[in-house]
Scaffold this motif. Sequence first.
Motif, PDB file in Angstrom:
ATOM      1  N   VAL A   8      59.237  80.479  46.752  1.00  0.00           N
ATOM      2  CA  VAL A   8      59.821  81.211  45.634  1.00  0.00           C
ATOM      3  C   VAL A   8      58.824  81.153  44.482  1.00  0.00           C
ATOM      4  O   VAL A   8      58.321  80.079  44.162  1.00  0.00           O
ATOM      5  CB  VAL A   8      61.174  80.593  45.200  1.00  0.00           C
ATOM      6  N   GLU A   9      58.540  82.304  43.883  1.00  0.00           N
ATOM      7  CA  GLU A   9      57.717  82.345  42.680  1.00  0.00           C
ATOM      8  C   GLU A   9      58.672  82.475  41.504  1.00  0.00           C
ATOM      9  O   GLU A   9      59.516  83.376  41.481  1.00  0.00           O
ATOM     10  CB  GLU A   9      56.766  83.543  42.722  1.00  0.00           C
ATOM     11  N   SER A  10      58.570  81.572  40.548  1.00  0.00           N
ATOM     12  CA  SER A  10      59.437  81.593  39.378  1.00  0.00           C
ATOM     13  C   SER A  10      58.548  81.539  38.145  1.00  0.00           C
ATOM     14  O   SER A  10      58.044  80.467  37.788  1.00  0.00           O
ATOM     15  CB  SER A  10      60.396  80.404  39.418  1.00  0.00           C
ATOM     16  N   GLY A  11      58.351  82.695  37.535  1.00  0.00           N
ATOM     17  CA  GLY A  11      57.440  82.744  36.396  1.00  0.00           C
ATOM     18  C   GLY A  11      56.056  82.309  36.842  1.00  0.00           C
ATOM     19  O   GLY A  11      55.553  82.780  37.857  1.00  0.00           O
ATOM     20  N   PRO A  12      55.430  81.363  36.113  1.00  0.00           N
ATOM     21  CA  PRO A  12      54.092  80.915  36.491  1.00  0.00           C
ATOM     22  C   PRO A  12      54.095  79.808  37.555  1.00  0.00           C
ATOM     23  O   PRO A  12      53.060  79.215  37.822  1.00  0.00           O
ATOM     24  CB  PRO A  12      53.533  80.374  35.170  1.00  0.00           C
ATOM     25  N   TYR A  13      55.239  79.541  38.162  1.00  0.00           N
ATOM     26  CA  TYR A  13      55.353  78.420  39.095  1.00  0.00           C
ATOM     27  C   TYR A  13      55.530  78.887  40.535  1.00  0.00           C
ATOM     28  O   TYR A  13      56.169  79.893  40.814  1.00  0.00           O
ATOM     29  CB  TYR A  13      56.522  77.510  38.708  1.00  0.00           C
ATOM     30  N   HIS A  14      54.987  78.106  41.445  1.00  0.00           N
ATOM     31  CA  HIS A  14      55.083  78.314  42.891  1.00  0.00           C
ATOM     32  C   HIS A  14      55.943  77.176  43.424  1.00  0.00           C
ATOM     33  O   HIS A  14      55.586  76.007  43.290  1.00  0.00           O
ATOM     34  CB  HIS A  14      53.664  78.269  43.493  1.00  0.00           C
TER      35      HIS A  14
END
Length: 165
Positions: free
Chosen positions: A69-75
């Motif tokens: 899941v990609e959430s904003g700038p996070y993996h």
Amino acid sequence: MKSLKTGLIVVGSAALMLLAAYSNTVQATNATNKPDDFLAQIPAKNSSTAPTLIAGTGHSKESKGGQVVESGPYHLELVVEKEADKTHLDFYLQRGDNHQTIPNAKVTSQIQMPDRTQKTVTFTYDQKDQHYTALLPGKVVGQYQMKITADISGQKVDGRFTFSR
């Protein structure tokens, strides 16, 4: 006149079949979106960083073989390993395109079990393997729904995952 009657019967029959198919689709959708559905009860924290499930986006080198899941700038990535009497959960929390590991987050999950009971599980950081781990006791067969929340220096990042046992 006969062809007109035949045409009306054919069109009427087709309309009834389409209406029946639509009705079944609406009933199936309503059956899966019950008000007491676990994920429906969890509000999204921030719509601008709402997690997006991705597939085939060039993360194959960094991927550990789990759900991403990609959430904003996070993996965020969850790898599930089923054992005899428990389930081992590995959670990778990384920042940006270079997938730099974030070691100092507080990671918890809310899990809806197949029998609709809920459990809260806290992940701990494994310094050696550079990811978060947790054990889910039990071996109930069915689909598990998870919401993982990572608190990164006060910023909350959510990811939703499902797995079957």
